[in-house]
Design an enzyme around this catalytic site. Structure first.
Site, PDB file in Angstrom:
ATOM      1  N   THR A   1       0.873  -1.256   0.143  1.00 14.92           N
ATOM      2  CA  THR A   1      -0.005  -0.080  -0.064  1.00 14.92           C
ATOM      3  C   THR A   1       1.051   1.268   0.017  1.00 14.92           C
ATOM      4  OG1 THR A   1      -1.776  -1.232   1.110  1.00 14.92           O
ATOM      5  CG2 THR A   1      -1.735   1.264   1.256  1.00 14.92           C
TER       6      THR A   1
ATOM      7  N   ASN B   1      -5.987  -9.822  -7.826  1.00 20.70           N
ATOM      8  CA  ASN B   1      -5.985 -10.722  -6.412  1.00 20.70           C
ATOM      9  C   ASN B   1      -6.994 -11.657  -6.310  1.00 20.70           C
ATOM     10  OD1 ASN B   1      -7.122  -8.014  -6.179  1.00 20.70           O
ATOM     11  ND2 ASN B   1      -7.648  -8.474  -4.213  1.00 20.70           N
TER      12      ASN B   1
ATOM     13  N   GLN C   1       0.485  -9.506  -6.548  1.00 20.03           N
ATOM     14  CA  GLN C   1       0.170 -10.900  -6.484  1.00 20.03           C
ATOM     15  C   GLN C   1       0.980 -11.490  -7.674  1.00 20.03           C
ATOM     16  OE1 GLN C   1      -1.799 -12.381  -4.728  1.00 20.03           O
ATOM     17  NE2 GLN C   1      -2.903 -10.573  -3.424  1.00 20.03           N
TER      18      GLN C   1
ATOM     19  N   GLY D   1       5.975  -8.098   0.723  1.00 20.47           N
ATOM     20  CA  GLY D   1       6.916  -9.353   1.168  1.00 20.47           C
ATOM     21  C   GLY D   1       6.139 -10.393   1.675  1.00 20.47           C
ATOM     22  N   HIS D   2       4.765  -9.947   2.213  1.00 21.21           N
ATOM     23  CA  HIS D   2       4.160 -11.252   2.906  1.00 21.21           C
ATOM     24  C   HIS D   2       3.460 -12.128   2.031  1.00 21.21           C
ATOM     25  CE1 HIS D   2      -0.046  -9.742   3.025  1.00 21.21           C
ATOM     26  NE2 HIS D   2       0.499  -8.618   2.876  1.00 21.21           N
TER      27      HIS D   2
ATOM     28  N   THR E   1      14.423   5.015   9.693  1.00 22.30           N
ATOM     29  CA  THR E   1      15.513   3.823   9.644  1.00 22.30           C
ATOM     30  C   THR E   1      14.901   2.414   8.949  1.00 22.30           C
ATOM     31  OG1 THR E   1      15.972   4.650  11.850  1.00 22.30           O
ATOM     32  CG2 THR E   1      16.852   2.466  11.574  1.00 22.30           C
TER      33      THR E   1
ATOM     34  N   CYS F   1     -20.736 -10.392   3.121  1.00 23.64           N
ATOM     35  CA  CYS F   1     -20.664 -10.540   4.378  1.00 23.64           C
ATOM     36  C   CYS F   1     -19.278 -10.732   4.969  1.00 23.64           C
ATOM     37  CB  CYS F   1     -21.340 -11.716   4.878  1.00 23.64           C
ATOM     38  SG  CYS F   1     -23.275 -11.190   4.754  1.00 23.64           S
TER      39      CYS F   1
END
Lengths: 297, 398
Positions: B73, B151, B179, B200-201, B237, B325
């Site tokens: 993001t 995605n 993706q 990364g994830h 950093t 939902c």
């Protein structure tokens, strides 16, 4: 995923009274396929005593929609119609040890199906008072429609006031932007109606001197451009570089970067910075480009 | 019963080799890369290596084109806002209706701020109309942003062609490749893509680390200002442990690219054929001939996705859904709506997204588990009777 109570899970995994009901004489079909839930409630009512002998359901919907439908049939079984009409959506939620705020509409749908089914049995026409706007405050499940109504009715002007009246925005504060948008919308309508908004509490900032809107001659323009380049030159020279104005073609200003600036990795950033200064000085949008991009006639 | 994880487009398991590489950077190598002493320079070297590993996976020409950020993001926001700030004479953004909220919400806000946003539409299979795209490229466009892979459906956009068309007209091109990276071979130096976001994830590195690729020479304005980290393009950093982890994850993704292309694709196809063959009234969404090797998205008509997920979860199977939902909104997935999938099907879409950790026995278990769940929920549905949909059910305020 949602935090469902054990009771909700239990009713979802083992729904009571599901499927069609033989001899049903009161049927309520409600819901909205757009929102992803729809419910058919079927009642078998004894015409003499007006008591509900059996209640079944069929539901298209999520876990809590199915659990709410199942709970509803259990609650109303054996009730008289007048007793059943007093069942509120909160009663359904309480029966299930609560529903997540975003899912309260599932219990509302249950109550509406009940009213529709009873109206169907009595041969009446049921009209829904269903009103559901986009959910704004997720902490307290307050939708846009309600906030807008309350803002209008009570002449509210701040997020804090909205929180006091509706609870909306009192939790995580993530919806404050959304509430401000509703306030702005209502306030714009008020302005249209000639209503006065409250005076601003903050003093106005002093007026800034405005750039002259007079159209520059091309010589004046080039002089101004040169002046801006002159002002940045010492910084470039400090890094052993320099800049030269080559050509001005309408909005395009072509320059020649020299010394260490030529081919520097930060060339784009340098030109961007100079462009910003030129836009401010000239009061118009211009583009600063390296001379290599110039189209020669 | 071992749980089966088929939600790898949401997030992935961190590879044990990645964890192992990261650990010393929490303990002995805790230094700040900017420091002059030995504690700092060790970390500085490790960051350089990680930068080269990311460069390798992306096929970037220079390692300095890699900017580490905190997430996909942040990379997306930085790219678009930078393009607008660096080119004040351009006020238009071109994107697509099926982007991730990281792009769409930003664009909605930009519209409120007075910018012009064009969202390219998609057809029933989620494909773009390139003629429409070409007609919109003019000298007020600051940037084009199109996702490489969707995605939800895995559908691929022809971003390389799109980037060339933009470059011909001097327009910057950004792609949200969150993706795609790690699942498709990518070679940025042979494309005209100026900016690319990765997270990364999604490729077996930890959460909280992302990358913005910035082509050398592309004009740039930082989002975060402060220290001189990342050559002044992203202050703050460095998240050294996660950067090292991402480097290793990129190295592993390169090694496993063939696995992803063949083994994972085979498992996905087996799963999809197995489900579509056994269950009536269901179909795969998106451009099935042209999509990620790991993703399949199936719409089960007349039932709702969250209910399917809850029943799957009870059997230890994790997937995700495009129903209203599960998201907390009142509308089903914007991707399904954009493709014109009817509401009765859009609410019942289930995405299965695999990874190199999935096995054939797992896929067999899912193929066996899903049909009874679908049958059970259809039995409860007012839109279904016996073995067929009911046409006459028309609830009030539907």
């Amino acid at each position: 995923m949602w935090e469902y109570s054990d009771k909700v899970r239990e009713h979802f995994f083992n729904p009571r009274n599901s499927g069609p009901l033989e001899g049903a004489n009161g049927i309520g079909d409600v819901g909205s396929i757009q929102c992803g839930d729809a419910l058919r409630l079927m009642l078998k009512v004894d015409p003499e005593s007006e008591r509900i002998e059996a209640a079944h359901f069929q539901t298209f919907g999520c876990g809590s929609a199915i659990a709410s439908s199942s709970a509803l049939t259990e609650i109303v079984k054996g009730m008289s119609l007048d007793e059943a009409l007093k069942v509120s959506n909160q009663d359904i939620a309480d029966y299930l040890d609560g529903l997540p705020p975003e899912k309260m509409h599932c219990s509302v749908m249950g109550r509406e199906a009940l009213h529709a089914a009873i109206a169907n049995f009595r041969g009446e026409v049921w009209s829904d008072d269903h009103e559901e706007g986009a959910l704004i405050c997720k902490c307290f499940a307050v939708d846009a429609t309600l906030i807008e109504e309350v803002v209008r009715a009570n002449n509210l002007h701040t997020v804090q006031e909205v929180t006091f009246y509706t609870k909306a925005g009192g939790g995580c504060a993530a919806c404050h932007e959304g509430i401000e948008e509703i306030l702005a919308k209502v306030s714009a309508e008020r302005a249209g109606l000639g209503e006065v908004s409250p005076p601003p509490a903050c003093p106005a900032a002093p007026e800034l001197p405005k750039a002259q809107p007079v159209k520059l001659t091309s010589v004046q323009r080039i002089k101004k451009i040169e002046a801006v380049l002159e002002s940045v030159r010492p910084m470039l020279q400090r890094d052993h570089g320099d800049i030269e104005l080559v050509e001005v073609q309408g909005r395009q200003i072509y320059v020649h970067l020299q010394g260490a600036c030529a081919g520097c990795m930060m060339e784009a950033a340098t030109l961007g910075g100079i462009q910003q200064k030129l836009v401010e000085a000239l009061g118009e949008l211009v583009q600063v480009l390296p001379v290599s991009q110039m189209k020669t006639a | 019963m071992e749980p089966i994880y088929l939600d790898n487009n949401a997030t992935t398991r961190v590879d044990p080799a990645v964890v192992e590489a990261m650990l010393p950077f929490f303990t002995e190598h805790f230094g700040n890369a900017s420091s002059i002493h030995a504690f700092g320079s060790q970390v500085g070297k490790a960051l350089k290596k990680a930068r080269e590993q990311v460069q390798g996976l992306l096929g970037a020409e220079h390692d300095s084109e890699i900017i580490f950020t905190s997430c996909g993001t942040e990379s997306d926001s930085t790219a678009i806002l930078s393009a607008l700030k660096a080119q004040p004479e351009r006020n238009t953004v071109i994107t697509t209706v099926v982007e991730h909220p990281a792009i769409l919400s930003l664009c909605e806000w930009l519209e409120k701020e007075g910018y012009v946003v064009h969202k390219l539409k998609v057809d029933k299979k989620g494909r773009l109309d390139l003629d429409e795209y070409k007609s919109l490229l003019h000298d007020r466009v600051a940037i084009v942003s199109a996702m490489w892979a969707n995605n939800e459906t895995g559908t691929l956009f022809p971003v390389e062609t799109m980037a060339e068309l933009a470059a011909e007209r001097g327009i910057m091109f950004h792609t949200d490749a969150v993706q795609a990276v790690g699942k498709l071979p990518i070679d940025l130096k042979s494309t005209k893509i100026d900016l690319l976001s990765l997270s990364g994830h999604k490729l077996h590195a930890p959460k909280g680390i992302g990358v913005l690729y910035l082509r050398r020479g592309c004009r740039f304005r930082p989002l975060l200002r402060g220290g001189h980290q990342e050559r002044g393009r992203r202050a703050g950093t460095e998240n050294s442990a996660s950067i090292v982890g991402l480097g290793v994850a990129c190295e592993l993704a390169r090694q496993h690219m063939q696995t992803e292309q063949h083994v994972v694709r085979h498992l996905r196809d087996k799963l999809e054929m197995g489900l579509l063959g056994q269950i009536s009234h269901c179909f795969a969404t998106g451009d099935t001939a042209n999509r990620l090797p790991n993703t399949c998205n199936i719409a089960f008509e007349y039932i709702e996705g969250e209910a399917i997920l809850l029943l799957l979860n009870k059997l230890g199977i994790a997937a995700s859904s495009g129903s209203a939902c599960t998201s907390g909104s009142l509308e089903p997935s914007h991707v399904m709506r954009a493709m014109g999938i009817p509401y009765t099907a859009a609410h019942g879409t289930i995405r299965f997204s695999l990874s190199r950790y999935n096995t054939e026995p797992e896929v067999d278990r899912v193929i066996a588990a899903v049909p009874p769940i679908i049958a059970q929920l259809r039995k409860l549905s007012p839109y279904w009777k016996d073995a067929a949909p009911v046409k006459e059910f028309a609830p009030a305020y539907a």
